[in-house]
Design a protein around this motif. Structure first.
Motif, short mmCIF file in Angstrom:
data_model
loop_
_atom_site.label_atom_id
_atom_site.label_comp_id
_atom_site.label_asym_id
_atom_site.label_seq_id
_atom_site.Cartn_x
_atom_site.Cartn_y
_atom_site.Cartn_z
N MET A 100 -43.92 -36.57 -75.44
CA MET A 100 -43.11 -35.52 -74.81
C MET A 100 -43.88 -34.29 -74.38
SD MET A 100 -39.34 -35.25 -76.46
CE MET A 100 -39.73 -35.67 -78.14
N HIS A 101 -45.21 -34.30 -74.55
CA HIS A 101 -45.97 -33.10 -74.18
C HIS A 101 -47.22 -33.45 -73.40
CE1 HIS A 101 -43.53 -32.08 -77.75
NE2 HIS A 101 -43.20 -31.09 -76.96
N ILE A 102 -47.10 -34.43 -72.54
CA ILE A 102 -48.26 -34.83 -71.72
C ILE A 102 -48.39 -33.86 -70.54
CG2 ILE A 102 -49.19 -36.62 -70.21
CD1 ILE A 102 -47.92 -38.70 -72.03
N ALA A 103 -49.60 -33.37 -70.36
CA ALA A 103 -49.89 -32.47 -69.23
C ALA A 103 -51.28 -32.79 -68.70
CB ALA A 103 -49.84 -31.01 -69.68
N ASP A 104 -51.49 -32.55 -67.44
CA ASP A 104 -52.83 -32.70 -66.87
C ASP A 104 -52.96 -31.70 -65.72
OD1 ASP A 104 -55.24 -33.36 -65.80
OD2 ASP A 104 -54.82 -35.51 -65.58
N LEU A 105 -53.54 -30.54 -66.05
CA LEU A 105 -53.61 -29.46 -65.06
C LEU A 105 -54.48 -29.85 -63.88
CD1 LEU A 105 -53.73 -26.27 -67.31
CD2 LEU A 105 -51.78 -27.63 -66.55
N THR A 106 -55.42 -30.78 -64.09
CA THR A 106 -56.29 -31.18 -62.98
C THR A 106 -55.49 -31.94 -61.91
OG1 THR A 106 -56.94 -33.32 -63.91
CG2 THR A 106 -58.28 -31.40 -64.54
N LYS A 107 -54.34 -32.46 -62.28
CA LYS A 107 -53.48 -33.19 -61.32
C LYS A 107 -52.27 -32.35 -60.90
CE LYS A 107 -55.74 -37.11 -61.84
NZ LYS A 107 -56.80 -37.40 -60.90
N GLY A 108 -52.20 -31.11 -61.34
CA GLY A 108 -51.02 -30.30 -61.02
C GLY A 108 -49.80 -30.72 -61.83
N MET A 109 -50.05 -31.42 -62.94
CA MET A 109 -48.94 -31.87 -63.78
C MET A 109 -48.85 -30.88 -64.95
SD MET A 109 -47.14 -33.20 -66.04
CE MET A 109 -45.64 -34.04 -66.11
N LEU A 110 -47.86 -29.97 -64.86
CA LEU A 110 -47.83 -28.84 -65.78
C LEU A 110 -47.21 -29.17 -67.13
CD1 LEU A 110 -46.80 -26.00 -63.29
CD2 LEU A 110 -49.09 -26.67 -64.03
N GLY A 111 -46.72 -30.37 -67.29
CA GLY A 111 -46.28 -30.76 -68.62
C GLY A 111 -44.90 -31.38 -68.68
N ALA A 112 -44.78 -32.35 -69.59
CA ALA A 112 -43.46 -32.81 -70.02
C ALA A 112 -42.95 -31.74 -70.97
CB ALA A 112 -43.57 -34.16 -70.70
N ASN A 113 -41.68 -31.83 -71.36
CA ASN A 113 -41.13 -30.74 -72.19
C ASN A 113 -39.97 -31.27 -73.02
OD1 ASN A 113 -40.15 -28.20 -73.13
ND2 ASN A 113 -41.18 -27.26 -71.38
N GLY A 114 -40.08 -31.13 -74.33
CA GLY A 114 -39.02 -31.62 -75.22
C GLY A 114 -37.79 -30.76 -75.24
N ILE A 115 -37.87 -29.58 -74.65
CA ILE A 115 -36.72 -28.67 -74.64
C ILE A 115 -36.00 -28.81 -73.30
CG2 ILE A 115 -35.97 -26.27 -74.84
CD1 ILE A 115 -38.56 -25.81 -76.49
N VAL A 116 -34.78 -29.29 -73.36
CA VAL A 116 -34.05 -29.60 -72.13
C VAL A 116 -33.83 -28.33 -71.30
CG1 VAL A 116 -31.82 -30.39 -71.24
CG2 VAL A 116 -32.94 -31.62 -73.09
N GLY A 117 -34.25 -28.37 -70.05
CA GLY A 117 -34.08 -27.23 -69.13
C GLY A 117 -35.21 -26.21 -69.20
N ALA A 118 -36.17 -26.42 -70.09
CA ALA A 118 -37.22 -25.40 -70.27
C ALA A 118 -38.27 -25.45 -69.17
CB ALA A 118 -37.89 -25.57 -71.62
N GLY A 119 -38.36 -26.56 -68.47
CA GLY A 119 -39.40 -26.68 -67.46
C GLY A 119 -39.14 -25.85 -66.21
N GLN A 120 -37.86 -25.63 -65.90
CA GLN A 120 -37.55 -25.02 -64.61
C GLN A 120 -38.08 -23.60 -64.46
OE1 GLN A 120 -35.66 -26.98 -66.30
NE2 GLN A 120 -35.56 -28.71 -64.95
N PRO A 121 -37.91 -22.72 -65.47
CA PRO A 121 -38.50 -21.39 -65.32
C PRO A 121 -40.03 -21.43 -65.19
CG PRO A 121 -36.88 -21.42 -67.09
CD PRO A 121 -37.10 -22.84 -66.69
N ILE A 122 -40.67 -22.38 -65.85
CA ILE A 122 -42.13 -22.51 -65.73
C ILE A 122 -42.48 -22.88 -64.29
CG2 ILE A 122 -44.18 -23.76 -66.52
CD1 ILE A 122 -42.65 -24.23 -69.21
#
Ligand SMILES: Cc1ncc(C[n+]2csc(CCOP(=O)(O)OP(=O)(O)O)c2C)c(N)n1
Ligand SMILES: [Mg+2]
Length: 321
Positions: A100-122
Motif C-alpha cells: 500500500m505504499h509503493i512509490a517511484d519518484l523517478t517515474k512520477g509515481m508519487l505513491g499508493a496510499n492506505g488512507i482513503v482520499g488522502a492522495g488527492q490533496p497531494i
C-alpha cells in the motif's frame, strides 16, 4: 483505432502484466509470506493503462490502497515492486512500504496510499508544481467510488478549480467501497457532483482500453491547455475481494464470472485488435507467455530476497536537506 501497432502492443502488454501480477499475488498471498493487506486491481486494468498511456515522464500520478495497477501502468519495475510487496531490502521502497505504499519518484509515481482520499490533496500540490514549471505537464489522481465521498476529495477539487491547476481527477467506480455498493453509497449522481465544482467530466467504459484512452486524451488536453482541472469517470469491477481474504458474501455467486466472460478488458482488446487484423492471436499469445515467465522470475527472486535490517527502520521517514 488511431493508435500505432507499437502503441497497442505496449498497452496490451501493460494490461496483461497487471492482470498476471495480480492473479499471481492471489495465488501467493494465502501462503503467508506477504505481510499486511493486499488489494488487487484485476478487472480494472483498462483504466490504469488507458490513462497512463496518455502520460509522459514529467506527468505525475497518485494512487490509492489498490495501487499495483497504477504503479505498473506508470512504468514501475515489476520485479522491484514484487520485492517491495514481499518486504525485501531491495524492493522499490527498500521493503518498508509494502503493497500500500509503493512509490517511484523517478517515474512520477508519487505513491499508493492506505488512507482513503488522502492522495488527492497531494496531487493538487503536484499540480501546483506542474503549473509553475510551465512545461505542459499534469498531475493525475486516482479516486475510488468510496473515496469520492471523502471531504479531502471535495477540497482538492475546489482548490484545483480556484487555482486553475493542470490536474486530472480519475474516478474509478468499481461498484463497491469495501462491502458497500456504490449505487447505495454515493448520494445523487457522481458526474453531476463533480460538474458542480466546475470540473468538466469525460465518461469512459472502464473495461475498454480505447474508451479510457480517448477520454483521457480529451480530458488531459483540457488540463494541459491551462483551462483548469478535468475529470474522467470510468466504471468497471474488481475481480477479487476488497482485500485478499474477503469472503465477498455481499456479491452474487456468478457476478464476477459474468464480467470475466463478457466485458473483460483483456478479452475485449484482444478481440478488437485481432478482428481489425492488427495482431494475430499467436502474436498476443507470445506476449502472454513472456509476461508469465517474467512474473515467475519476479516471485521467485522476491521470495528469496534479503529482508531490511532493523536499524534502517527510521531512515527515509523525513527528507534530509
Ligand atoms: C480515511 C479512511 N477511511 C476508511 C478507510 C478504510 N477503507 C479502506 S479501503 C476503503 C474503501 C474504499 O473504496 P473505494 O474508494 O471505492 O476504492 P476500492 O477499494 O473500491 O478500490 C475503506 C473504507 C481508510 N483506509 N481510510
Ligand atoms: Mg470502489
Amino acid at each position: 483505432m488511431q493508435q500505432s501497432p507499437d502503441q497497442i502492443r505496449r498497452a496490451y502488454r501493460q494490461m496483461r502484466l497487471i492482470r498476471e501480477f495480480e492473479e499471481r499475488l492471489h495465488i501467493e498471498n494465502p501462503k503467508g509470506e506477504i505481510a499486511g493487506f493486499t488489494h488487487l486491481y484485476s478487472g480494472q486494468e483498462a483504466i490504469a493503462v488507458g490513462v497512463c498511456e496518455t502520460l509522459g515522464d514529467n506527468d505525475y500520478i497518485i494512487s490509492t490502497h489498490r495501487g499495483h495497477g497504477h504503479c505498473l501502468a506508470k512504468g514501475c519495475d515489476p520485479r522491484d515492486m514484487m520485492h517491495e510487496i514481499y518486504g525485501r531490502a531491495d524492493g522499490l521502497c527498500k521493503g518498508r512500504g509494502g503493497s500500500m505504499h509503493i512509490a517511484d519518484l523517478t517515474k512520477g509515481m508519487l505513491g499508493a496510499n492506505g488512507i482513503v482520499g488522502a492522495g488527492q490533496p497531494i496531487a493538487v500540490g503536484a499540480a501546483v508544481a506542474c503549473k509553475a514549471r510551465k512545461d505542459g505537464s499534469i498531475s493525475v489522481s486516482f479516486t475510488g467510488d468510496g473515496a469520492s465521498n471523502q471531504g479531502t476529495v471535495f477540497e482538492a477539487m475546489n482548490m484545483a478549480v480556484v487555482l486553475k491547476l493542470p490536474k486530472l481527477f480519475v474516478f474509478e467506480d468499481n461498484g463497491y467501497s469495501e462491502h458497500t455498493g456504490s449505487s447505495y453509497g454515493i448520494g445523487g449522481d457522481l458526474k453531476t457532483r463533480i460538474e458542480g465544482f466546475g470540473i468538466p467530466v469525460w465518461e469512459a467504459d472502464g473495461f475498454d482500453y480505447f474508451s479510457v484512452y480517448e477520454a483521457t486524451e480529451k480530458a488531459g488536453a483540457h488540463a494541459r491547455a491551462g483551462k483548469g482541472p478535468s475529470a474522467i469517470l470510468a466504471t468497471a469491477t474488481r475481480y477479487f475481494g476488497h482485500f485478499e481474504g474477503d469472503p465477498q458474501n455481499y456479491r452474487a455467486k456468478d457476478e464476477v464470472q459474468n464480467f470475466r466472460d463478457t466485458v473483460d478488458a483483456l478479452k475485449q482488446i484482444r478481440e478488437k485488435v485481432t478482428g481489425a487484423g492488427i495482431f494475430t492471436n499467436e502474436e498476443l499469445d507470445a506476449i502472454d507467455a513472456e509476461v508469465l515467465a517474467l512474473i515467475d522470475d519476479c516471485v521467485e527472486s522476491a521470495r528469496s530476497g534479503p529482508t531490511p535490517d532493523a536499524d534502517v527502520l527510521m531512515s527515509d521517514v523525513y527528507i534530509d536537506y
